[in-house]
Write an enzyme that holds these catalytic residues in place. Structure first.
Site, mmCIF file in Angstrom:
data_model
loop_
_atom_site.group_PDB
_atom_site.id
_atom_site.type_symbol
_atom_site.label_atom_id
_atom_site.label_comp_id
_atom_site.label_asym_id
_atom_site.label_seq_id
_atom_site.Cartn_x
_atom_site.Cartn_y
_atom_site.Cartn_z
ATOM 1 N N ASN A 161 0.858 -1.184 0.000
ATOM 2 C CA ASN A 161 0.000 0.000 0.000
ATOM 3 C C ASN A 161 0.893 1.231 0.000
ATOM 4 O OD1 ASN A 161 -2.880 -1.073 0.368
ATOM 5 N ND2 ASN A 161 -1.663 -2.211 1.879
ATOM 6 N N GLU A 162 1.143 1.735 -1.188
ATOM 7 C CA GLU A 162 2.051 2.859 -1.349
ATOM 8 C C GLU A 162 1.349 4.161 -0.963
ATOM 9 O OE1 GLU A 162 4.965 2.162 -1.679
ATOM 10 O OE2 GLU A 162 5.415 0.678 -3.213
#
Ligand code: F6R
Length: 637
Positions: A161-162
């Site tokens: 989850n950037e």
């Protein structure tokens, strides 16, 4: 031994426990996971674990395997869900997380294969969304995750989850951040081979876990750990969402914790027990924050920047400013081997003996010139007997094409000279065949490893010649821990320590220089330093050892904090150019080497930038202005 400093401060929004080493932290995590598994066994329930990959959990998995083997920990009631997988990715590829999980955990425990879940990176794109929805469903059906293990990426990602990932995100296909791609390059050899996408559980999926354990090791993680723990909750740092979870623990080693306020600037967090070292750190910090040279700091500056407490302790700023200024002044010397015939009471190095025998340990075959090339040149110019010991062969950082080129050259030369050795021709054909058909990340054959080592040896010898180090003073140690042919190395062994101890005993140096530059991506510098420190500990009662100073250098991957520097060697513009030329002798490492880390600059650029930055800070503190400086910290044994 565990050093537990569990005292969440006002600035920390997550409960943090700090251990001395990653090994100790990993053991603590493994034991907590084992406790959950055993508890569930008692009631005949399944334990549902959310698992991570990457370098961080390896120690945890090692300990879980040990608990299985030595302490009968069974995994038959365990169901696992991995956080993520690259996309596209075949499960049998060396870089897949399926491969990772089996290699580090599943192959050695009694988990039932049907209980293992890892996102499938081999699906056609049109099937991915459906798969993701089913993955969420499977987690629900298993009863939800009991314990979720997490690492943190330098972008602040959890799972993949950037930045930009929201609290409501669920399992899905995502784009990897360029920094994450750069970090993954170590496993894929070249950046262009790293997949651009991944399937990951969402932040929302992770937050549903009943308990979360976040771990981080090493200085490289320190800045993002600080943001996660002390920063505002924001999509920019997805790990900061953990602040909203009710049962989360953050386990750090002392290096990953090093940017936390309680460690970096404890005076901002509460009352501190002032000692000389802390006072010096605080005053340097104040001077840099207030942007005023040390000798111009006023009582008002101290008050304005929250150091009233220090002012109360010392009475007035005036004498403390002078004291700190002089201490820093005394770190500067153009005589890294000591200045003969001069008063050395305030100098970092002793005047006598002169000349000295200086032994420079270089973890890879170029760290010596990258990190302390200016000092090395000075030592040689000033007549010291300089030895350089290259601890590892550095062979994995040589491109296949270079090995190919050198193999061709040798064959060409033998033909030219009319020396036709059939075995040699056959060997050349074998090398050529291997290199042409080599799979991504495949281990090199012994002969290819040797060619790569020889290339680096030749470069190191050329650099030593350039710097005026005698050929007989150049030592190639080829420490065994490194010789795996892969990025992953063996742990430090007795043979490694003994080899260092033997060399020390042979050379009997009066000065040792060693790399204290521990941010290298594969941990080689740390192992190399540990080998030296262990050898020194064994030899410390030898009379010659008691007369030896040990200096730690940095430069390839990071620089010392100003307050830690005990010797600063100025470098003039001309000397900086000479240093650059010495680094250029390492041709195989020029122009995008195989493992440059995630810093796009070449090593000579990083070194110059860091050396200039050190000089600039000395200048800002109000000391003499130099072009550049190499910095050292003394190790007391
Ligand atoms: C791995 C994962 C990532 C890593 C993170 C840290 O499954 O989801 O979030 O935990 O990138 O990676 P390492 O541990 O290699 O520093």
């Amino acid at each position: 031994m565990e050093t537990l400093t569990f005292s969440a401060t006002a600035l920390e929004k997550l409960p943090v426990t700090i251990f001395d080493t990653p090994e100790e932290g990993s053991r603590r995590i493994a034991h907590s996971i084992a406790a959950t598994i055993r508890e569930k066994q008692k009631t005949g329930e399944k334990a549902v674990l959310g698992l991570a990959t990457g370098s961080s959990p390896i120690g945890v998995y090692q300990e879980l395997v040990r608990l299985h083997k030595d302490e009968n920990l069974s995994f038959r009631n365990v169901v696992t869900f991995n956080l993520d997988e690259y996309y596209p990715m075949q499960p049998d590829a060396l870089q897949s997380y399926v491969h990772f999980m089996h290699e580090h955990l599943f192959n050695y425990i009694d988990i039932l294969p049907q209980n293992i879940h890892i996102p499938d990176g081999s699906l056609p794109i049109e099937k991915v969304a459906e798969f993701c929805a089913a993955y969420e469903q499977l987690i629900e059906e298993a009863g939800g995750i009991d314990v979720q293990l997490l690492g943190i990426g330098r972008t602040g990602h959890i799972g993949f989850n950037e930045p930009g990932s929201g609290l409501a995100s669920h399992t899905r296909l995502v784009k990897l951040d360029p920094l994450t791609i750069a970090d993954a390059t170590k496993d894929f050899i070249k950046e262009e081979f790293v997949p651009l996408r991944a399937i990951t559980m969402g932040v929302g999926t992770i937050m549903k876990a009943r308990k979360i354990i976040m771990m981080a090791w090493g200085e490289g993680k320190a800045p993002i750990v600080r943001e996660m723990v002390e920063g505002k909750i924001s999509e920019e740092v997805p790990a900061s969402f953990l602040q909203q979870h009710e049962r989360v623990t953050v386990i750090l080693d002392q290096w990953a914790a090093s940017e936390l306020s309680r460690i970096k600037t404890p005076w901002l967090v509460g009352l501190v027990d002032w000692d000389q070292n802390l006072m010096r750190r605080a005053v340097i910090w104040l001077s840099l924050q207030a942007k005023r040279p040390l000798l111009k700091l006023t009582d008002e500056d101290y008050r304005h920047w929250g150091l009233t407490d220090l002012l109360v302790r010392v009475g007035s700023a005036y004498s403390l400013n002078i004291q700190v200024h002089n201490a820093i002044q005394n770190t500067i010397t153009g005589w890294p081997g000591g200045k003969p015939g001069s008063d050395d009471s305030h100098r970092p190095e002793r005047a006598n003996p002169f000349p000295k025998t200086s032994l420079i340990f270089s973890p890879h075959p170029d760290d010596d010139v990258i990190s302390m090339g200016g000092t090395l040149l000075r030592l040689a110019d000033q007549g010291h007997d300089v030895h350089v010991a290259y601890q590892t062969s550095g062979n994995i950082a040589v491109f296949d094409d270079d090995a190919h080129r050198f193999a061709d050259f040798t064959l060409g030369l033998s033909r030219k000279l009319g020396i036709a050795i059939p075995e040699f021709h056959a060997l050349h054909a074998e090398v050529e065949d291997f290199l042409e058909h080599k799979n991504l990340g495949e281990e090199d054959t012994e002969i290819v490893q040797s060619i790569k080592s020889l290339i680096r040896q030749g470069e190191a010898l050329a650099a030593c010649r350039f710097c005026g180090v005698k050929k007989e003073n150049v030592h190639f140690m080829n420490l065994p821990f490194y010789e795996t042919g892969q990025v992953k190395k063996k742990p430090l062994g007795e043979e490694d320590i003994q080899a260092v101890a033997d060399l020390l005993t042979k050379v009997k140096p009066q000065q040792i220089f060693a790399a204290g530059d521990l941010r290298d991506p594969h941990g080689t510098h740390r192992v190399c330093l540990n080998a030296i420190l262990e050898a020194i500990a064994r030899l410390k009662h030898e009379p010659w050892m008691q007369d030896c100073y040990v200096w730690l250098y940095r430069g390839a991957w990071q620089e010392w904090d100003i307050e830690d520097i005990e010797m600063a060697v100025p470098i003039s513009p001309e000397e900086l150019l000479r240093k650059r030329k010495a680094i250029f002798k390492h041709q195989s490492q020029k122009d995008s080497p195989v493992f440059p880390g995630n810093d796009k600059r070449e090593f000579w650029q990083r070194a110059e930038d860091r050396n200039r930055a050190t000089a600039r800070i000395y200048d800002q503190l109000g000391l003499t202005e130099y072009e550049a400086m190499e910095a050292f910290k003394r190790y007391h044994f």
